[in-house]
Design an enzyme around this catalytic site. Structure first.
Site, mmCIF file in Angstrom:
data_model
loop_
_atom_site.group_PDB
_atom_site.id
_atom_site.type_symbol
_atom_site.label_atom_id
_atom_site.label_comp_id
_atom_site.label_asym_id
_atom_site.label_seq_id
_atom_site.Cartn_x
_atom_site.Cartn_y
_atom_site.Cartn_z
ATOM 1 N N ARG A 218 56.641 28.175 -1.049
ATOM 2 C CA ARG A 218 55.408 28.364 -0.275
ATOM 3 C C ARG A 218 54.388 29.132 -1.115
ATOM 4 N NH1 ARG A 218 54.902 32.431 3.041
ATOM 5 N NH2 ARG A 218 56.999 32.298 3.902
ATOM 6 N N TYR B 41 32.415 15.435 6.899
ATOM 7 C CA TYR B 41 33.729 14.986 7.350
ATOM 8 C C TYR B 41 34.008 15.550 8.753
ATOM 9 C CZ TYR B 41 38.638 13.828 7.261
ATOM 10 O OH TYR B 41 39.859 13.314 7.569
ATOM 11 N N ASP C 34 32.055 19.860 -1.109
ATOM 12 C CA ASP C 34 33.141 18.907 -0.903
ATOM 13 C C ASP C 34 32.800 17.693 -1.768
ATOM 14 O OD1 ASP C 34 34.863 16.905 -0.041
ATOM 15 O OD2 ASP C 34 34.909 17.614 2.035
ATOM 16 N N LYS D 203 42.323 11.137 -1.570
ATOM 17 C CA LYS D 203 41.424 10.008 -1.809
ATOM 18 C C LYS D 203 41.490 9.574 -3.284
ATOM 19 C CE LYS D 203 40.696 11.088 2.441
ATOM 20 N NZ LYS D 203 39.653 11.963 2.923
#
Ligand SMILES: *Cc1c(COP(=O)(O)O)cnc(C)c1O
Length: 400
Positions: free
Chosen positions: A51, A104, A176, A201
């Site tokens: 983690r 988004y 972004d 993406k």
């Protein structure tokens, strides 16, 4: 290992990747493990728990950092995990953020459904005019977050102009850059402080993984991102990181083809009688072409277009595609087609949708790497079958 003076296509394949010290495998190994054994109490090899950090995720972070031209990036389980970690890292109750209104959907939902309730507020403005950004700034504004090209209408924001406003007010600017990546738009050269990517993406590029990254030159911010990430558990998983490491090697080659295909298809769409309007920064008719030429190296692989036919006929057209896939997401090898007003933006009020340019006939295309003529033939037959072509509509009326 390779340094900055190598070509980007070399760096995408070789950058940040050290040879596996155990068996010299050509691919960096997948460390699919939750935990790491300590040699003695307090003595480890730099890893203790996945983690916090993991060698495979580390390798991805170095590789993305090389492409961004920054220190190693910080990688997350999804793009939204990166967005969430960013805002939780820099905002606290009472703070305010300014964001692009064409953005988004998940980013908007994060504020509406979660951050608002924590006392963190946001203004969504038309960032294509930097004056709107400046007007929205308050004493408690800590970050400006823009998306360019914006989702789904590909509206552009002048990054350098907004960076100038941000600097003047000593506010962070994050971009972004998912639709273009650092290869087609270097946000740091344009004055941004932070680059965010949904690696889901173009970086992965194969529709195989979900992931996100944050890159910056600011070591204090990187430390903060890592602290918040390990606390809320938004860390990227080793297997996803390993797949992404392989996928991103072909990013420069893929982007070239995505852009070529998109240019051909956008020009075809623009000349088509069923199409009212095409949004694509590579077209001379694009209102923001000059800005695109200034801040982008290429137009990218995303196209938005408006069919003249209404809501029903547009949905019919989407239901008739045979090669293109009706699917959300973007940036993969397969061409994906979406109807924002009935899917990704269905829960936005109709007037707001219209104001943002998301009309009933708006279609978003993530142009894949199939042959352009095959994608065109598929769209043509779908427009025809749905009765979207003015000629076929007239013929049908006459027959009736
Ligand atoms: C997909 C996307 C995101 C969110 O990424 P996920 O990996 O789906 O969580 C954020 N911003 C943009 C522009 C995106 O396209």
């Amino acid at each position: 290992m390779p340094s900055e003076d190598l070509d980007i296509s070399t760096l995408a394949i070789r950058g940040g990747r050290s040879l596996d010290s155990h068996a010299s495998s050509i691919l960096f190994p997948l460390y699919q493990t939750s935990t790491f054994v300590h040699d003695a109490v307090g003595v480890d090899k730099g890893f203790s728990y996945s983690r916090v950090s993991n060698p495979t995720v580390d390798a991805l972070e170095k590789a993305i950092g090389v492409l961004e031209g920054t220190p190693p990036a910080v990688c997350f389980r999804t793009g939204m995990a990166a967005v969430t970690t960013l805002f939780l890292s820099v905002l606290r109750a009472g703070d305010h953020a300014v964001l692009s209104e064409v953005i988004y959907g998940g980013t908007m939902r994060l504020f509406r459904e979660i951050l608002d309730h924590l006392g963190i507020t946001a203004s969504f403005v038309d960032t294509s005019d930097a004056a709107n950004v400046e007007r929205a700034i308050r004493p408690e504004t800590k970050i400006i977050f823009i998306e360019t090209p914006g989702n789904p209408t590909l509206k552009l924001t002048d990054i350098a102009a907004v960076a100038e406003v941000a600097k003047r007010h000593s506010i962070l600017l994050a971009v972004d850059n998912t639709f273009l990546t650092s290869l087609l738009q270097n946000v740091f050269e344009l004055g941004a402080d932070i680059s965010l990517l949904s690696t889901t993406k173009y970086i992965d590029g194969h529709n195989a993984t979900l992931g996100g990254s944050l890159a910056t030159h600011d070591e204090k911010l990187l430390e903060r991102f890592r602290l918040i990430r390990k606390t809320i558990g938004t860390t990227q998983a080793p297997f996803e990181a390993w797949l992404t490491l392989q996928g991103m090697k072909t990013l420069p080659a893929r982007l070239k083809l995505h852009c070529e295909n998109a240019q051909i298809i956008a020009e075809w769409l623009e000349a088509h009688p069923a199409v009212a309007r095409v949004y694509f920064p590579g077209l001379d008719s694009c209102e923001q072409k000059a800005l695109a030429d200034k801040q982008q190296n290429a137009p990218g692989g995303m196209i938005a277009f408006e069919l003249k036919a209404g809501f029903d006929a547009t949905i019919r057209a989407l239901n008739h595609v045979k090669l293109c896939s009706r699917a959300e997401s973007l940036g993969g090898l397969e061409t994906l087609i979406t109807h924002p007003s009935s899917t990704t933006h269905a829960d936005v009020e109709p007037q707001v949708r219209r104001a943002l340019g998301i009309s009933d006939g708006l279609v978003r295309l993530s142009v894949g790497l199939e042959a352009a003529q095959d994608i065109i033939a598929d769209l043509e037959q779908a427009f025809e079958a749905a009765g979207c072509c003015p000629a076929s509509e007239e013929v049908r009326n006459e027959v009736r």
